[in-house]
Design a protein around this motif. Structure first.
Motif, PDB file in Angstrom:
ATOM      1  N   CYS A   1       6.829   5.973  -5.746  1.00 30.91           N
ATOM      2  CA  CYS A   1       5.624   5.994  -4.928  1.00 30.91           C
ATOM      3  C   CYS A   1       5.270   7.323  -4.280  1.00 30.91           C
ATOM      4  O   CYS A   1       6.385   8.044  -3.781  1.00 30.91           O
ATOM      5  CB  CYS A   1       5.382   4.999  -4.039  1.00 30.91           C
ATOM      6  SG  CYS A   1       3.691   4.346  -3.897  1.00 30.91           S
TER       7      CYS A   1
ATOM      8  N   SER B   1       9.645   6.614   0.996  1.00 31.88           N
ATOM      9  CA  SER B   1      10.472   7.402   1.851  1.00 31.88           C
ATOM     10  C   SER B   1      11.816   7.494   1.622  1.00 31.88           C
ATOM     11  O   SER B   1      12.486   8.668   1.668  1.00 31.88           O
ATOM     12  CB  SER B   1      10.260   6.872   3.226  1.00 31.88           C
ATOM     13  OG  SER B   1       9.164   6.307   3.638  1.00 31.88           O
ATOM     14  N   GLY B   2      12.347   6.670   0.944  1.00 25.84           N
ATOM     15  CA  GLY B   2      13.805   6.533   0.605  1.00 25.84           C
ATOM     16  C   GLY B   2      14.326   7.600  -0.365  1.00 25.84           C
ATOM     17  O   GLY B   2      15.399   7.817  -0.604  1.00 25.84           O
TER      18      GLY B   2
ATOM     19  N   GLY C   1       1.450   1.796   5.505  1.00 26.14           N
ATOM     20  CA  GLY C   1       2.701   1.672   4.275  1.00 26.14           C
ATOM     21  C   GLY C   1       3.259   3.155   4.163  1.00 26.14           C
ATOM     22  O   GLY C   1       2.788   4.127   4.787  1.00 26.14           O
ATOM     23  N   GLY C   2       4.593   2.992   3.578  1.00 31.19           N
ATOM     24  CA  GLY C   2       5.260   4.477   3.477  1.00 31.19           C
ATOM     25  C   GLY C   2       5.733   4.650   4.719  1.00 31.19           C
ATOM     26  O   GLY C   2       6.041   5.873   5.038  1.00 31.19           O
ATOM     27  N   ASN C   3       6.338   3.722   5.543  1.00 28.77           N
ATOM     28  CA  ASN C   3       6.660   4.154   6.867  1.00 28.77           C
ATOM     29  C   ASN C   3       8.459   4.260   6.850  1.00 28.77           C
ATOM     30  O   ASN C   3       9.311   4.292   7.718  1.00 28.77           O
ATOM     31  CB  ASN C   3       6.466   2.918   7.847  1.00 28.77           C
ATOM     32  CG  ASN C   3       5.059   3.459   8.117  1.00 28.77           C
ATOM     33  OD1 ASN C   3       4.548   4.318   8.541  1.00 28.77           O
ATOM     34  ND2 ASN C   3       3.982   2.370   8.144  1.00 28.77           N
TER      35      ASN C   3
ATOM     36  N   ARG D   1       0.974   4.138   9.761  1.00 24.71           N
ATOM     37  CA  ARG D   1       0.050   4.003   8.633  1.00 24.71           C
ATOM     38  C   ARG D   1       0.380   2.664   8.020  1.00 24.71           C
ATOM     39  O   ARG D   1       1.518   1.997   8.412  1.00 24.71           O
ATOM     40  CB  ARG D   1       0.794   4.936   7.660  1.00 24.71           C
ATOM     41  CG  ARG D   1       0.208   6.352   7.786  1.00 24.71           C
ATOM     42  CD  ARG D   1       0.742   7.110   6.442  1.00 24.71           C
ATOM     43  NE  ARG D   1       2.391   7.230   6.409  1.00 24.71           N
ATOM     44  CZ  ARG D   1       3.266   8.139   7.036  1.00 24.71           C
ATOM     45  NH1 ARG D   1       2.826   8.814   7.683  1.00 24.71           N
ATOM     46  NH2 ARG D   1       4.416   7.928   6.870  1.00 24.71           N
TER      47      ARG D   1
ATOM     48  N   GLY E   1       9.831  -1.412   1.046  1.00 27.30           N
ATOM     49  CA  GLY E   1      10.046  -1.222   2.571  1.00 27.30           C
ATOM     50  C   GLY E   1      11.459  -0.917   2.797  1.00 27.30           C
ATOM     51  O   GLY E   1      12.330  -1.326   2.832  1.00 27.30           O
TER      52      GLY E   1
ATOM     53  N   LEU F   1      -2.898   4.303  -5.065  1.00 22.70           N
ATOM     54  CA  LEU F   1      -2.862   3.479  -3.716  1.00 22.70           C
ATOM     55  C   LEU F   1      -4.289   3.792  -2.713  1.00 22.70           C
ATOM     56  O   LEU F   1      -4.558   4.899  -2.574  1.00 22.70           O
ATOM     57  CB  LEU F   1      -1.591   4.068  -2.771  1.00 22.70           C
ATOM     58  CG  LEU F   1      -0.532   3.200  -2.819  1.00 22.70           C
ATOM     59  CD1 LEU F   1       0.382   3.577  -4.196  1.00 22.70           C
ATOM     60  CD2 LEU F   1       0.657   3.407  -1.609  1.00 22.70           C
TER      61      LEU F   1
ATOM     62  N   PRO G   1       0.823  11.729   4.414  1.00 20.57           N
ATOM     63  CA  PRO G   1       1.369  13.183   4.128  1.00 20.57           C
ATOM     64  C   PRO G   1       1.580  13.327   2.641  1.00 20.57           C
ATOM     65  O   PRO G   1       2.101  14.036   2.201  1.00 20.57           O
ATOM     66  CB  PRO G   1       2.650  12.880   4.839  1.00 20.57           C
ATOM     67  CG  PRO G   1       2.932  11.556   5.010  1.00 20.57           C
ATOM     68  CD  PRO G   1       1.697  11.071   5.456  1.00 20.57           C
TER      69      PRO G   1
ATOM     70  N   LEU H   1       3.138  -7.085  -3.569  1.00 22.33           N
ATOM     71  CA  LEU H   1       3.957  -5.841  -3.164  1.00 22.33           C
ATOM     72  C   LEU H   1       4.531  -6.390  -1.648  1.00 22.33           C
ATOM     73  O   LEU H   1       3.689  -6.159  -0.812  1.00 22.33           O
ATOM     74  CB  LEU H   1       3.515  -4.767  -3.266  1.00 22.33           C
ATOM     75  CG  LEU H   1       4.658  -3.400  -2.888  1.00 22.33           C
ATOM     76  CD1 LEU H   1       4.513  -2.390  -3.671  1.00 22.33           C
ATOM     77  CD2 LEU H   1       4.092  -3.041  -1.550  1.00 22.33           C
TER      78      LEU H   1
HETATM   79  O1  LIG Z   1       2.898   6.338   1.429  1.00 19.90           O
HETATM   80  C1  LIG Z   1       2.020   6.227   2.377  1.00 19.90           C
HETATM   81  O2  LIG Z   1       1.602   7.292   3.111  1.00 19.90           O
HETATM   82  C2  LIG Z   1       0.888   5.164   2.341  1.00 19.90           C
HETATM   83  C3  LIG Z   1      -0.232   5.195   3.087  1.00 19.90           C
HETATM   84  C4  LIG Z   1      -1.110   4.139   3.083  1.00 19.90           C
HETATM   85  C5  LIG Z   1      -0.705   3.137   2.500  1.00 19.90           C
HETATM   86  C6  LIG Z   1       0.446   2.868   1.867  1.00 19.90           C
HETATM   87  C7  LIG Z   1       1.298   4.081   1.598  1.00 19.90           C
HETATM   88  N1  LIG Z   1       2.296   3.861   1.078  1.00 19.90           N
HETATM   89  C8  LIG Z   1       3.126   2.861   0.140  1.00 19.90           C
HETATM   90  C9  LIG Z   1       4.131   3.197  -0.311  1.00 19.90           C
HETATM   91  O3  LIG Z   1       4.639   3.933  -0.504  1.00 19.90           O
HETATM   92  C10 LIG Z   1       4.915   1.975  -0.771  1.00 19.90           C
HETATM   93  O4  LIG Z   1       4.294   1.097  -1.702  1.00 19.90           O
HETATM   94  C11 LIG Z   1       5.874   0.949   0.104  1.00 19.90           C
HETATM   95  O5  LIG Z   1       4.974   0.791   1.199  1.00 19.90           O
HETATM   96  C12 LIG Z   1       7.109   1.563   0.400  1.00 19.90           C
HETATM   97  O6  LIG Z   1       7.147   2.668   1.476  1.00 19.90           O
HETATM   98  P1  LIG Z   1       8.408   3.161   1.910  1.00 19.90           P
HETATM   99  O7  LIG Z   1       8.909   2.365   2.993  1.00 19.90           O
HETATM  100  O8  LIG Z   1       8.543   4.544   2.452  1.00 19.90           O
HETATM  101  O9  LIG Z   1       9.659   3.183   0.717  1.00 19.90           O
END
Ligand SMILES: O=C(O)c1ccccc1NCC(=O)[C@H](O)[C@H](O)COP(=O)(O)O
Length: 222
Positions: free
Chosen positions: A9, A199-200, A148-150, A146, A172, A69, A37, A136
């Protein structure tokens, strides 16, 4: 490539999208949420997808499904990106009825993000049965973060209580180092579709790394 599905993602350039697809990614995600970002415009995503399709044709790898997304997006925002997409992924307050309506209106499959902290979140996810095509499960973001994506994880064992039929992805805080455990924890459950990461496989927020992407896909599918 067999094993669970993998979704990468938050892609922002063609090189990383191609590296992910070449390594066997099943879904690629583009973030159309301006405060991220990882934000890309539909125009930029369209150019990346064109390059990706050309590389898939030239090299003979499978074209992944393309996910957009959104966070509580309106019709205009959705319709600008929809022609590029196989799936919407909703991270806002979209109700089951709204997911069903939008999926039907646009003829696009819907992934609904379910933020998880405890067992009640897994129980509430059942409300999306028949309304979302895929769930998901992601860590609930801390207040003010945010949606997601933290890079935060939740207790995967909570998913043992999931007994609905809608296929689900685990997300996550997954990394090349912990994804095999996350997969193993699903115990071959029929509704487990795969894993999702952003992020990973980055060196900084929004900066993807091709080696981390490859390592993640290999660890998830092995
Ligand atoms: O990635 C973002 O900045 C984001 C912003 C707003 C809503 C969702 C967003 N990301 C979701 C994802 O990238 C993934 O589906 C998921 O949350 C996993 O993220 P991560 O913990 O960073 O692997």
């Amino acid at each position: 490539m067999s094993g669970p599905n993998v979704k990468i993602c938050g892609l922002k350039d063609a090189d990383h999208a191609i590296a992910a697809a070449r390594a066997g990614a099943d879904y690629l995600g583009f973030v159309f949420f301006r405060k991220s970002p990882r934000f890309v415009t539909p125009e930029a995503a369209g150019e990346i997808i064109l390059d990706l399709k050309q590389a898939a044709f030239d090299e003979g790898f499978n074209m992944p499904r393309i996910v957009g997304l959104f966070v509580d997006a309106g019709e205009k925002e959705l319709s600008e990106a929809a022609p590029l997409l196989t799936h919407f992924q909703f991270h806002g307050h979209e109700s089951p009825e709204r997911c069903r309506e939008l999926g039907e209106e646009f003829g696009i499959e819907v992934i609904k993000a379910i933020p998880v902290t405890d067992a009640s979140d897994i129980a509430e996810a059942k409300g999306y049965e028949g309304a979302a095509d895929i769930l998901l499960f992601d860590a609930k973001p801390p207040p003010g973060a945010r949606p997601g994506g933290n890079g935060a994880t939740f207790d995967w064992a909570l998913l043992n209580a999931y007994d609905a039929e809608t296929p689900y992805l685990v997300a996550g805080g997954l990394t090349p180092d912990n994804v095999a455990d996350a997969v193993k924890g699903q115990g071959g459950r029929e509704s487990f579709l795969g894993v999702d990461v952003s992020s990973g496989v980055e060196t900084a927020p929004g900066k993807k790394d091709a080696d981390l992407i490859k390592a993640f896909i290999s660890a998830a599918k092995s």
